[in-house]
Scaffold this active site. Sequence first.
Site, PDB file in Angstrom:
ATOM      1  N   GLU A 173       0.845  -1.208   0.000  1.00 47.46           N
ATOM      2  CA  GLU A 173       0.000   0.000   0.000  1.00 47.46           C
ATOM      3  C   GLU A 173       0.879   1.257   0.000  1.00 47.46           C
ATOM      4  O   GLU A 173       0.767   2.126   0.875  1.00 47.46           O
ATOM      5  CB  GLU A 173      -0.976  -0.019   1.180  1.00 47.46           C
ATOM      6  N   GLU A 296      -4.853  -8.760  -0.403  1.00 48.68           N
ATOM      7  CA  GLU A 296      -5.644  -8.461   0.799  1.00 48.68           C
ATOM      8  C   GLU A 296      -7.100  -8.361   0.391  1.00 48.68           C
ATOM      9  O   GLU A 296      -7.457  -7.509  -0.434  1.00 48.68           O
ATOM     10  CB  GLU A 296      -5.185  -7.163   1.473  1.00 48.68           C
TER      11      GLU A 296
HETATM   12  O1  AHR Z   1      -5.117  -5.999   6.906  1.00 48.26           O
HETATM   13  C1  AHR Z   1      -5.065  -4.834   7.655  1.00 48.26           C
HETATM   14  C2  AHR Z   1      -4.438  -3.670   6.914  1.00 48.26           C
HETATM   15  O2  AHR Z   1      -5.246  -3.323   5.838  1.00 48.26           O
HETATM   16  C3  AHR Z   1      -3.097  -3.932   6.284  1.00 48.26           C
HETATM   17  O3  AHR Z   1      -2.051  -3.776   7.172  1.00 48.26           O
HETATM   18  C4  AHR Z   1      -3.034  -2.897   5.211  1.00 48.26           C
HETATM   19  O4  AHR Z   1      -2.232  -3.287   4.129  1.00 48.26           O
HETATM   20  C5  AHR Z   1      -4.484  -2.689   4.828  1.00 48.26           C
HETATM   21  O5  AHR Z   1      -4.828  -1.355   4.781  1.00 48.26           O
END
Ligand code: AHR
Length: 492
Positions: A173, A296
């Site tokens: 991110e 994710e």
């Molecule tokens: O999964 C929780 C968080 O969500 C992670 O650390 C981040 O990459 C995303 O914003």
Amino acid sequence: MAYIILDTGRKIGRINKNIYGHFAEHLGRCIYGGIWVGKESPIPNTDGLRNDIIDALREIKIPVLRWPGGCFADTYHWMDGIGPYEQRPSMINTHWGGVVENNHFGTHEFLKFCELIGADPYICGNMGSGTVQEMQQWVEYITFDGKSPMTELRSKNGRSEPWKLPFFGIGNENWGCGGNMRAEYYADEYRRYATYVRNYGGNKIYKIAGGASVDDYHWTEVLMREARHLMNGLSLHYYTRTSTDWSVKGSATNFSGDEWFSVMKNALFMEELVKKHSSIMDKYDPDKRIGLIVDEWGTWFDVEPGTNPAFLYQQNTLRDALVAGIHLNIFNNHCDRVQMANLAQTVNVLQAVILTEGEKMIVTPTYHVFNMYKAHQEAELLPLSVSSGNYTMNGQSIPKISASASVDNENTVHISLCNLHPAEAEKITCFSPGKHFGRISGKILTADKMNAHNTFENPSAVKPEPFGEFCVNEGEITVFMPAKSVVVLALE
Ligand code: AHR
């Protein structure tokens, strides 16, 4: 009434097992307490790693595990997590509650855990606050098979043989917690860092560039235009919440019919995201060499009342099971481009497959979906067209049924079906021209209530049961699917 046409004669692509991957971050009780308890713990463990978690994850055949973050990855300095425990420096986990991280779970512990659960490691490197040298040395420490300062250090720490490291991510991110970069700046930095993520000996690294947040198509465009020659995969992050307003996440267990609907609708949005990001990728990579890596995904609700808001601990209901089923069907159906996906997160965080409380452990409805769907791993996707009625709420409509199908190398066809409607059963007629199945069996995950979930007191409130509500007639299979259910059929 819904209809499915399934063409068993045409295999349209292999479903990469890594679509069934997971993600474990140094966040809340995912690693500490969830996976790692330390060698001295009374909780049964192998070198500090919980045996119950190892057994449960082996059962669902998790193919790949992403670590150490998430946002944590861009604050993590790997050298702090090697060597004798008493000499490892502590750090503050700034993103996740400002708690002290003692670095007892580091590179050796993670790679040992992957070995024990039979998963490939996917490490996310620190680009946000780490140097190129630090990233290069991490890869050398893990994978180099010759003599070097890094391999000498590795041997000193008890491991002379290199490990295999098939997947490496370059930042996380980076448009946000990983450095607040613009796509153009990240693309240039990616090129620089990726240059030094080297293949040593026989280890070949699949390099994954940090991708877009949700529908940031500009990010994908820039990365594909500027850096595709140095990447194997490009990531995408999207979380399903009750509302599209980030500040309204909603309760994980205490929700209305309206909220059930909006979560189903928001889960289905993944289809649009995959299609639109893929079409940009198609422009630059028509041969689909580069994988879309959804590293994710999952539900993000309010934390359980009374728990640390930064630990992201939430319960997991039948609604989460449907969200998992929908996502996995989408990823299967787009397996030409989606080469990996990682549910956030493995234990005690967000849409966890496992919850722990001290020595106690339970598996969630989402765990059961992964177990039921594991038959799709490495199978060949079959073309399937679904026409179902709509599920309508407050003037908005979504399809009632989500589905995907594959054939494995023993010639068994698996169809995974989700009925998204919380109150209406669905009769589904499945036509499979020219094919007669001798034996059909099935499993179902459902419950009486939308918010049914497993607790430490009642760990089997939601669990799969054998399913026999179907009949076969002249090559047609009619399935009677209860409301709010996930079904997987095996057709031989
Ligand atoms: O999964 C929780 C968080 O969500 C992670 O650390 C981040 O990459 C995303 O914003």
